[in-house]
Motif scaffolding. Structure first.
Motif, PDB file in Angstrom:
ATOM      1  N   LEU A 193       1.172 -34.242 -28.135  1.00 53.33           N
ATOM      2  CA  LEU A 193       1.355 -35.685 -27.981  1.00 53.33           C
ATOM      3  C   LEU A 193       2.508 -35.990 -27.028  1.00 53.33           C
ATOM      4  O   LEU A 193       2.406 -36.871 -26.160  1.00 53.33           O
ATOM      5  CB  LEU A 193       1.624 -36.319 -29.341  1.00 53.33           C
ATOM      6  N   ALA A 194       3.601 -35.253 -27.162  1.00 49.83           N
ATOM      7  CA  ALA A 194       4.761 -35.471 -26.292  1.00 49.83           C
ATOM      8  C   ALA A 194       4.404 -35.210 -24.831  1.00 49.83           C
ATOM      9  O   ALA A 194       4.854 -35.939 -23.928  1.00 49.83           O
ATOM     10  CB  ALA A 194       5.912 -34.565 -26.722  1.00 49.83           C
ATOM     11  N   GLU A 195       3.572 -34.193 -24.585  1.00 45.96           N
ATOM     12  CA  GLU A 195       3.171 -33.889 -23.213  1.00 45.96           C
ATOM     13  C   GLU A 195       2.218 -34.932 -22.651  1.00 45.96           C
ATOM     14  O   GLU A 195       2.227 -35.204 -21.446  1.00 45.96           O
ATOM     15  CB  GLU A 195       2.553 -32.491 -23.146  1.00 45.96           C
ATOM     16  N   ILE A 196       1.399 -35.529 -23.496  1.00 46.09           N
ATOM     17  CA  ILE A 196       0.533 -36.627 -23.051  1.00 46.09           C
ATOM     18  C   ILE A 196       1.396 -37.770 -22.531  1.00 46.09           C
ATOM     19  O   ILE A 196       1.111 -38.379 -21.500  1.00 46.09           O
ATOM     20  CB  ILE A 196      -0.373 -37.113 -24.206  1.00 46.09           C
ATOM     21  N   ARG A 197       2.489 -38.044 -23.231  1.00 44.61           N
ATOM     22  CA  ARG A 197       3.418 -39.083 -22.788  1.00 44.61           C
ATOM     23  C   ARG A 197       4.128 -38.658 -21.503  1.00 44.61           C
ATOM     24  O   ARG A 197       4.275 -39.445 -20.570  1.00 44.61           O
ATOM     25  CB  ARG A 197       4.440 -39.367 -23.883  1.00 44.61           C
ATOM     26  N   ASN A 198       4.585 -37.399 -21.474  1.00 39.64           N
ATOM     27  CA  ASN A 198       5.324 -36.925 -20.296  1.00 39.64           C
ATOM     28  C   ASN A 198       4.470 -36.934 -19.038  1.00 39.64           C
ATOM     29  O   ASN A 198       4.972 -37.211 -17.938  1.00 39.64           O
ATOM     30  CB  ASN A 198       5.850 -35.509 -20.543  1.00 39.64           C
ATOM     31  N   LEU A 199       3.187 -36.636 -19.196  1.00 44.21           N
ATOM     32  CA  LEU A 199       2.266 -36.629 -18.059  1.00 44.21           C
ATOM     33  C   LEU A 199       1.848 -38.041 -17.645  1.00 44.21           C
ATOM     34  O   LEU A 199       1.187 -38.225 -16.620  1.00 44.21           O
ATOM     35  CB  LEU A 199       1.019 -35.805 -18.399  1.00 44.21           C
TER      36      LEU A 199
ATOM     37  N   ALA B  43      -2.097 -42.196 -23.023  1.00 38.87           N
ATOM     38  CA  ALA B  43      -0.832 -42.509 -23.692  1.00 38.87           C
ATOM     39  C   ALA B  43      -0.756 -43.976 -24.113  1.00 38.87           C
ATOM     40  O   ALA B  43      -0.049 -44.315 -25.073  1.00 38.87           O
ATOM     41  CB  ALA B  43       0.344 -42.160 -22.783  1.00 38.87           C
ATOM     42  N   ARG B  44      -1.479 -44.858 -23.421  1.00 37.78           N
ATOM     43  CA  ARG B  44      -1.479 -46.288 -23.778  1.00 37.78           C
ATOM     44  C   ARG B  44      -2.134 -46.533 -25.129  1.00 37.78           C
ATOM     45  O   ARG B  44      -1.960 -47.598 -25.724  1.00 37.78           O
ATOM     46  CB  ARG B  44      -2.232 -47.105 -22.731  1.00 37.78           C
TER      47      ARG B  44
ATOM     48  N   ILE C  61      -8.091 -31.613 -19.206  1.00 38.39           N
ATOM     49  CA  ILE C  61      -6.691 -31.277 -19.458  1.00 38.39           C
ATOM     50  C   ILE C  61      -6.645 -29.800 -19.864  1.00 38.39           C
ATOM     51  O   ILE C  61      -7.212 -29.423 -20.895  1.00 38.39           O
ATOM     52  CB  ILE C  61      -6.078 -32.128 -20.591  1.00 38.39           C
ATOM     53  N   LEU C  62      -6.004 -28.982 -19.061  1.00 30.58           N
ATOM     54  CA  LEU C  62      -5.882 -27.565 -19.381  1.00 30.58           C
ATOM     55  C   LEU C  62      -4.672 -27.331 -20.284  1.00 30.58           C
ATOM     56  O   LEU C  62      -3.610 -27.910 -20.059  1.00 30.58           O
ATOM     57  CB  LEU C  62      -5.742 -26.734 -18.105  1.00 30.58           C
ATOM     58  N   ILE C  63      -4.857 -26.492 -21.293  1.00 31.46           N
ATOM     59  CA  ILE C  63      -3.791 -26.189 -22.249  1.00 31.46           C
ATOM     60  C   ILE C  63      -3.657 -24.674 -22.368  1.00 31.46           C
ATOM     61  O   ILE C  63      -4.639 -23.972 -22.606  1.00 31.46           O
ATOM     62  CB  ILE C  63      -4.100 -26.798 -23.634  1.00 31.46           C
ATOM     63  N   THR C  64      -2.452 -24.174 -22.214  1.00 34.66           N
ATOM     64  CA  THR C  64      -2.229 -22.749 -22.407  1.00 34.66           C
ATOM     65  C   THR C  64      -2.335 -22.414 -23.895  1.00 34.66           C
ATOM     66  O   THR C  64      -2.069 -23.264 -24.750  1.00 34.66           O
ATOM     67  CB  THR C  64      -0.844 -22.331 -21.884  1.00 34.66           C
TER      68      THR C  64
ATOM     69  N   LYS D 167       5.930 -24.459 -24.779  1.00 34.75           N
ATOM     70  CA  LYS D 167       6.501 -25.441 -25.698  1.00 34.75           C
ATOM     71  C   LYS D 167       6.549 -24.904 -27.125  1.00 34.75           C
ATOM     72  O   LYS D 167       7.537 -25.115 -27.851  1.00 34.75           O
ATOM     73  CB  LYS D 167       5.701 -26.747 -25.639  1.00 34.75           C
ATOM     74  N   SER D 168       5.496 -24.221 -27.549  1.00 39.38           N
ATOM     75  CA  SER D 168       5.474 -23.687 -28.910  1.00 39.38           C
ATOM     76  C   SER D 168       6.414 -22.491 -29.040  1.00 39.38           C
ATOM     77  O   SER D 168       7.021 -22.282 -30.096  1.00 39.38           O
ATOM     78  CB  SER D 168       4.053 -23.313 -29.333  1.00 39.38           C
ATOM     79  N   GLN D 169       6.573 -21.707 -27.970  1.00 36.01           N
ATOM     80  CA  GLN D 169       7.559 -20.626 -28.002  1.00 36.01           C
ATOM     81  C   GLN D 169       8.963 -21.181 -28.196  1.00 36.01           C
ATOM     82  O   GLN D 169       9.753 -20.646 -28.985  1.00 36.01           O
ATOM     83  CB  GLN D 169       7.506 -19.818 -26.699  1.00 36.01           C
ATOM     84  N   GLU D 170       9.269 -22.248 -27.481  1.00 34.18           N
ATOM     85  CA  GLU D 170      10.588 -22.877 -27.624  1.00 34.18           C
ATOM     86  C   GLU D 170      10.808 -23.365 -29.059  1.00 34.18           C
ATOM     87  O   GLU D 170      11.896 -23.211 -29.625  1.00 34.18           O
ATOM     88  CB  GLU D 170      10.707 -24.057 -26.650  1.00 34.18           C
ATOM     89  N   LEU D 171       9.756 -23.943 -29.633  1.00 31.93           N
ATOM     90  CA  LEU D 171       9.852 -24.449 -31.005  1.00 31.93           C
ATOM     91  C   LEU D 171      10.069 -23.305 -31.991  1.00 31.93           C
ATOM     92  O   LEU D 171      10.963 -23.368 -32.850  1.00 31.93           O
ATOM     93  CB  LEU D 171       8.582 -25.219 -31.366  1.00 31.93           C
ATOM     94  N   LEU D 172       9.271 -22.246 -31.872  1.00 31.05           N
ATOM     95  CA  LEU D 172       9.389 -21.125 -32.804  1.00 31.05           C
ATOM     96  C   LEU D 172      10.739 -20.430 -32.664  1.00 31.05           C
ATOM     97  O   LEU D 172      11.345 -20.028 -33.659  1.00 31.05           O
ATOM     98  CB  LEU D 172       8.258 -20.126 -32.577  1.00 31.05           C
ATOM     99  N   GLN D 173      11.213 -20.293 -31.431  1.00 32.68           N
ATOM    100  CA  GLN D 173      12.522 -19.678 -31.213  1.00 32.68           C
ATOM    101  C   GLN D 173      13.618 -20.519 -31.854  1.00 32.68           C
ATOM    102  O   GLN D 173      14.570 -19.983 -32.448  1.00 32.68           O
ATOM    103  CB  GLN D 173      12.789 -19.495 -29.725  1.00 32.68           C
ATOM    104  N   ALA D 174      13.502 -21.824 -31.740  1.00 33.94           N
ATOM    105  CA  ALA D 174      14.495 -22.721 -32.338  1.00 33.94           C
ATOM    106  C   ALA D 174      14.485 -22.618 -33.867  1.00 33.94           C
ATOM    107  O   ALA D 174      15.540 -22.688 -34.506  1.00 33.94           O
ATOM    108  CB  ALA D 174      14.231 -24.155 -31.893  1.00 33.94           C
ATOM    109  N   TRP D 175      13.305 -22.461 -34.453  1.00 34.42           N
ATOM    110  CA  TRP D 175      13.203 -22.330 -35.912  1.00 34.42           C
ATOM    111  C   TRP D 175      13.672 -20.963 -36.372  1.00 34.42           C
ATOM    112  O   TRP D 175      14.170 -20.826 -37.484  1.00 34.42           O
ATOM    113  CB  TRP D 175      11.764 -22.588 -36.369  1.00 34.42           C
TER     114      TRP D 175
END
Length: 254
Positions: free
Chosen positions: A233-239, A244-245, A138-141, A182-190
């Motif tokens: 965790l949310a991305e594990i579900r989305n993928l 996820a099980r 699983i590649l993660i930026t 995803k983390s950029q979106e979170l930080l921008q929202a905060w």
């Protein structure tokens, strides 16, 4: 009539056994390889917390989280220090390898610096050797840094190396968790001020480990680490990964 009853009972037993076998989950290991934003911290570093630390609490007893991430490491030094090789040797079918580098690869002044070509080459090696063992890469930026401009807009500090990960994921058909976006979106929202609550921002004498205080916009405190782990965790579900099980944390209500 008695024979019919016995046959029906045996049939029901057989179906129950098949159902039980189908639902049985083989134990797996999820390896985390990466840098300080993911790693397990020593007590002397607290409240600094890698997101891989709270991540262990998300799964049932069939999942072992083996966090091999290490402060200051890049794809280059993870290989040169022989940190990847034991992971590759211990992989088994069905395991996962979560691969998140970039913070140290991209800094030219560090010994850990890896050129863009080296970075892609090293990530490709992790992917191919994981797949060779029939495990799941699983590649993660790289997770975002907290850096806002004067107008209050979060700056993209990993633009080049994150895009390399995205392109490699597409080329090799690897599942991607775009933690940078995803983390950029979170930080921008905060926002510029409230987002400080996610990082190691300490006043003098606020914490015994940092009597002079500390302002760190790269490393998370416990709250920040939990927030980043929840994004993963949310991305594990989305993928819709098979992993996820095995999640025991309820999905948030929309």
């Amino acid at each position: 009539m008695k024979l019919t009853f016995q046959f029906s009972s045996l049939l029901l037993l057989a179906l129950a056994l098949v159902s039980f076998t189908a639902d049985t989950k083989e134990p797996i290991t999820v390896f985390l390889i990466g840098d300080s934003t993911m790693s397990v911290k020593e007590p002397k570093a607290y409240p600094e917390t890698g997101w891989g630390m709270p991540f262990t609490a998300f799964f049932d007893e069939t999942v072992t989280i083996d966090n091999r991430a290490m402060n200051g490491r890049s794809t280059k030094t993870f290989l040169s220090e022989n940190r990847w090789q034991p992971v590759a040797q211990n992989l088994k079918k069905g395991d996962y390898v979560f691969i998140q580098f970039g913070h140290n690869d991209e800094v030219k002044t560090k010994q850990s610096y890896a050129t863009e070509e080296e970075y892609v080459q090293n990530l490709t090696r992790f992917v191919k050797e994981t797949r060779k063992k029939k495990a799941n890469p699983i590649l993660i930026t790289p997770v975002a840094r907290r850096k806002f401009d004067a107008a209050g807009k979060l700056e993209d500090t990993h633009a080049i190396y994150s895009e390399l990960v995205r392109k490699l994921a597409k080329k090799e058909k690897v599942c991607l968790i775009d933690l940078d976006r995803k983390s950029q979106e979170l930080l921008q929202a905060w926002g510029p001020e409230t987002s400080k609550l996610l990082f190691v921002h300490l006043q003098p004498n606020e914490h015994p480990n940092y009597p002079a205080g500390k302002v760190d916009d790269t490393h998370f405190n416990e709250l920040g680490a939990r927030e980043m782990a929840q994004l993963v965790l949310a991305e594990i579900r989305n993928l819709k990964l098979d992993l996820a099980r095995r999640i025991v944390v309820p999905a948030p209500k929309k």
